[in-house]
Enzyme design. Sequence first.
Site, PDB file in Angstrom:
ATOM      1  N   ASP A   1     -18.271  12.199  27.277  1.00  0.00           N
ATOM      2  CA  ASP A   1     -19.544  11.492  27.457  1.00  0.00           C
ATOM      3  C   ASP A   1     -20.135  11.027  26.131  1.00  0.00           C
ATOM      4  O   ASP A   1     -21.156  10.332  26.125  1.00  0.00           O
ATOM      5  CB  ASP A   1     -20.551  12.370  28.212  1.00  0.00           C
ATOM      6  CG  ASP A   1     -20.736  13.733  27.567  1.00  0.00           C
ATOM      7  OD1 ASP A   1     -19.776  14.521  27.590  1.00  0.00           O
ATOM      8  OD2 ASP A   1     -21.824  14.010  27.042  1.00  0.00           O
ATOM      9  N   ASN A   2     -19.497  11.393  25.020  1.00  0.00           N
ATOM     10  CA  ASN A   2     -19.951  10.948  23.703  1.00  0.00           C
ATOM     11  C   ASN A   2     -18.952  10.004  23.044  1.00  0.00           C
ATOM     12  O   ASN A   2     -18.925   9.879  21.819  1.00  0.00           O
ATOM     13  CB  ASN A   2     -20.200  12.157  22.789  1.00  0.00           C
ATOM     14  CG  ASN A   2     -21.361  13.013  23.263  1.00  0.00           C
ATOM     15  OD1 ASN A   2     -22.271  12.515  23.921  1.00  0.00           O
ATOM     16  ND2 ASN A   2     -21.327  14.293  22.959  1.00  0.00           N
TER      17      ASN A   2
END
Length: 657
Positions: A306-307
Amino acid sequence: MLLLLIFSQWTFGTPLQRLRFNNVALRKLPVDASLERGSRTVRGACFSLVEPQPLLRPRFVAVSPRALALLGLSAEDVLTDPHGPEYLSGSALLPGSEPAAHCYCGHQFGVFAGQLGDGAVCYLGEVAAGADRTDPCDRWEIQVKGAGLTPYSRQSDGRKVLRSSIREFLCSEAMFALGIPTTRAGSLVTSDLYVQRDAFYSGNPRPERCSVVLRIAPTFIRFGSFEIFNPADDFTGRQGPSAGLHDIRAQLLDYVIETFYPEIKTEHTDRKARNAAFFREVTVQTARLVALWQSVGFCHGVLNTDNMSILGLTIDYGPFGFMDRYDPEFVSNASDKKRRYTFEAQPYVCRWNLARLAEALGSELQASTAGSILDEFMPLYRNFYLGNMRRKLGLLRREEPEDEELVEDLLKVMHNTGADFTNTFRLLSSVCCPLVGESGQGDVGTVVDLILEQCASLEELKVANHPTMEPRELEMILSMAETSPGLFNMTANRPEVAKQLEKIGRLKELLETNQEDLKVKQRDDWLIWMNRYRKRLTQECDGMSDPAGVDKERVRIMDSTNPAVVLRNYIAQNAIEWAENGDFSEVQRLLKVLENPYSVPPDLKQPIWPGKKGSCETKGSTRQSVMDSGEKKGTADTVCLPYHTKPPEWAREICVT
């Protein structure tokens, strides 16, 4: 003039009010229109409409003129707007903005976590690009980070504090100045609204000011954006909130390719071929990005899926860190107890994350095609990385087979001597090519002595070489050496065990030496490598009609590739401590320094927050306060240190979670 400005703003609106929004993402992707408060699972949507919560008496800490220029704004436009802090913190809505939060999932520390999403971030919209048109679709997405609760806030309050906001603001702009693809930060606003935070998870929370960063990027869509369609995970049983909705997955993929990779859409009429080309391009951009991280000593800290940006940008600055002493096992995130995201692991983690993206694309990407592209990642990365390192060493005219070994051996010497990563590379441009001659700083011995000043002491190296494996596990392995040699040999071949055994051997050597003998050995090691380096520099100048001119160009390239200053943790922490005590001038000064990382004036120094009772060692092994040894400035308690200096001893105590 002032009256004319007021009349113009009253008649036509301020520059902020005149921003031209074109919120394409909300038109082309499904949106959850419910404004129901509280965390909830959001199915069938890529965004949720939200209502940002206003801050109490918001005010600017700093603005980035370079980032604001992307939107066609100047610092003056923003700072003179009476509602500027409100607009850029989400406390008041800009005309044309449509606040929303993005839904995504993620693999966190290797485990699928299910729905995550923008828990503290609010998409405001997409703004037409200013004069600096670097975005392929001529618009920039703007977000406010820390604007309050969203459906994805889970157990959090949707707020960010001054401490973490300063770090994100400064690092976003520092990375851009270093030439590393990144999201940008246009402004930083703080307030008189407080939340409780336990920064070190020690059971001692304290009130901290709510603050908001204005983030800017072509898009903040990430690998995890495609994981909302994941079926139930075999290990955790969790699934994406939109599992099985393949039509929305196709819609998201089409949007990303058409908007951010238009050349791929143009070149491929076959959907499968188009999707493969897209995945290959994301793979290439990710390999290029992580190679740049490795070349400046940057550790992200939380490399979850998610990063990871779908555009190959550095995104979501949390517990990041620039290495001080070179250590391939450096971990910037104190919460990463299992050391998953070490500095040396970053390329492998990025490849692992790409594999999760390929899985999330499902039937849109053939597994065999994805596998073939993933096999290209490490060769791509190594090629980008070696190219970066050649520039850092000034090896510009020839590519020799031994260059890779020269780089590897340099890093080994840096590791063994505990050399400062940034300052060591900066000093190497002082080495002269033998064909040009040597004088002054060009003398090898002089350069080596300067590098030795950047190396770790005996006590520092002892601490650095303590095994990081759990003591009981390590004790069990060592006992095998006597009770079961065969099993021990098998176990010792495992990479993680081999590293621990190497640390033990190195620690034993250090315990048997003294500081004087260590310095002699360190000097010898550096001289051996330096002589090899000078021979390689000879090849650069060999056969050239103007070797002095060639060498001068080499030095210029090296000094524009190896930064003099990076956002070290202690430098950021110093600015934070001034700001938390009401003085924002160091944040503003530091921003200017970081905007020009390759040319820091030698007389420019940072005032150290008076409460920082650091210490330094003297030759007699006694300790004295840094307060007693620095240059005084302002008050009797203020010490000033150069931004490019080797970090003081107290810097090692800084903990980032």
